[in-house]
Motif scaffolding. Sequence first.
Motif, mmCIF file in Angstrom:
data_model
loop_
_atom_site.group_PDB
_atom_site.id
_atom_site.type_symbol
_atom_site.label_atom_id
_atom_site.label_comp_id
_atom_site.label_asym_id
_atom_site.label_seq_id
_atom_site.Cartn_x
_atom_site.Cartn_y
_atom_site.Cartn_z
ATOM 1 N N ASN A 23 -4.595 -1.159 -4.562
ATOM 2 C CA ASN A 23 -3.108 -1.634 -4.275
ATOM 3 C C ASN A 23 -2.785 -0.907 -2.870
ATOM 4 O O ASN A 23 -2.332 -1.611 -2.039
ATOM 5 N N SER A 24 -2.632 0.456 -3.209
ATOM 6 C CA SER A 24 -2.324 1.126 -2.010
ATOM 7 C C SER A 24 -3.187 1.375 -0.880
ATOM 8 O O SER A 24 -2.683 1.116 0.267
ATOM 9 N N VAL A 25 -4.379 1.132 -0.951
ATOM 10 C CA VAL A 25 -5.324 0.878 0.167
ATOM 11 C C VAL A 25 -5.223 -0.323 0.840
ATOM 12 O O VAL A 25 -4.891 -0.335 2.017
ATOM 13 N N SER A 26 -4.778 -1.285 -0.052
ATOM 14 C CA SER A 26 -4.468 -2.683 0.791
ATOM 15 C C SER A 26 -3.397 -2.618 1.421
ATOM 16 O O SER A 26 -3.157 -3.315 2.448
ATOM 17 N N SER A 27 -2.150 -1.881 0.925
ATOM 18 C CA SER A 27 -1.025 -1.716 1.782
ATOM 19 C C SER A 27 -1.143 -0.927 2.918
ATOM 20 O O SER A 27 -0.784 -1.559 4.048
ATOM 21 N N TYR A 28 -1.761 0.017 3.080
ATOM 22 C CA TYR A 28 -2.197 0.814 4.103
ATOM 23 C C TYR A 28 -2.878 0.016 4.993
ATOM 24 O O TYR A 28 -2.549 0.010 6.347
ATOM 25 N N THR A 29 -3.885 -0.581 4.867
ATOM 26 C CA THR A 29 -4.823 -1.339 5.507
ATOM 27 C C THR A 29 -4.311 -2.852 6.475
ATOM 28 O O THR A 29 -4.467 -3.028 7.244
ATOM 29 N N LEU A 30 -3.063 -3.277 5.679
ATOM 30 C CA LEU A 30 -2.466 -4.192 5.833
ATOM 31 C C LEU A 30 -1.591 -4.086 7.291
ATOM 32 O O LEU A 30 -1.541 -4.930 8.182
ATOM 33 N N ASP A 31 -1.055 -3.039 7.217
ATOM 34 C CA ASP A 31 -0.225 -2.401 8.253
ATOM 35 C C ASP A 31 -0.961 -2.414 9.823
ATOM 36 O O ASP A 31 -0.828 -2.949 10.729
ATOM 37 N N VAL A 32 -2.470 -2.047 9.635
ATOM 38 C CA VAL A 32 -3.394 -1.659 10.651
ATOM 39 C C VAL A 32 -3.606 -3.333 11.022
ATOM 40 O O VAL A 32 -3.965 -3.667 12.129
ATOM 41 N N LYS A 33 -3.760 -4.180 10.082
ATOM 42 C CA LYS A 33 -4.412 -5.615 10.267
ATOM 43 C C LYS A 33 -3.203 -6.431 11.121
ATOM 44 O O LYS A 33 -3.324 -7.298 11.820
ATOM 45 N N LYS A 34 -1.880 -6.128 10.658
ATOM 46 C CA LYS A 34 -0.953 -6.827 11.461
ATOM 47 C C LYS A 34 -0.977 -6.297 12.906
ATOM 48 O O LYS A 34 -0.841 -7.292 13.773
ATOM 49 N N LEU A 35 -1.384 -5.189 13.232
ATOM 50 C CA LEU A 35 -1.472 -4.737 14.630
ATOM 51 C C LEU A 35 -2.507 -5.251 15.298
ATOM 52 O O LEU A 35 -2.509 -5.695 16.487
ATOM 53 N N ILE A 36 -3.679 -5.489 14.584
ATOM 54 C CA ILE A 36 -4.982 -6.280 15.129
ATOM 55 C C ILE A 36 -4.502 -7.621 15.449
ATOM 56 O O ILE A 36 -5.127 -8.069 16.640
#
Length: 298
Positions: A23-36
């Motif tokens: 869940n934490s990994v998904s949360s962190y990577t979601l921020d980057v996905k929003k930028l992408i």
Amino acid sequence: MKWENALKDYGLFLKIERGLSSNSVSSYTLDVKKLILFLETQNISISPILISSEVIQQFIYEAAKSLNTRSQARLISGLRSFFDYLIFEDYRADNPLELIESPKIGRKLPDTLSEEDIDQLIGAIDLSTNEGERNRAMLETLYSCGLRVSELTNLKISDLYFDEGFINVTGKGDKQRFVPIVASTIKYITIYLEQIRPHLNIQPGHEDTVFLNRRGRQLTRAMIFTIIKQLAVKIDLNKKISPHTFRHSFATHLLQNNADLRSIQLLLGHESITTTEIYVHLDKKHLTEVVEKFHPRK
């Protein structure tokens, strides 16, 4: 390096090296996905190795329109962590979010001065002394230009462009910005520069510094604090104030007079619009008056 590869490697790093949950990994990577997604929407083709702080700032500015303060802070923190990882892996030498300020959650702003408070404080200065003329010029500059105390003490004569109506301010991270300066403040600074400063024994290395102490050296931040606190006591002002209070008052008064947040952000030298947005919550009475005056269902 492609974003997809960087994101995949970052996720593995968070899971294996840092031991974070899925869940934490998904949360962190979601921020980057929003930028992408933002980059794709804007047709900006740039790798994570080369992306600049200006592009990141543009993304955060747009994202802030639909996020609350806590979510904005979380987004900035997540992106900062991603670019720290790229630095750790020697893909980048710098973090493009290094100078981007996160909104302060739950922070209480210092008391804001009213226009009457400021007039009383400046009016209490003893202008019969050389220091009095200097202090008036300093406080007028703090308030009319919205400066940080360090920006005031570091102000140079070579930064004064009075004919154009601007001063050049060096802020955090040595970032420079031009700030308009009103005629009355120009007048007070000019009086100090022409009538008071020439009589000081200016020390080597301080020839270009605007505001000097009696020994001809640059004033310290502590001295500015002391001057303001002494004036507050003199007029029996029942508020806890500091040099930064003048900066807060500058921004608040602009907002109350319907200046837009983007302009206030540029004047204050905030890297992030989210930092400036805190002033929206400062004067709820003013916001209520705006709704009552302009909303069609008033």
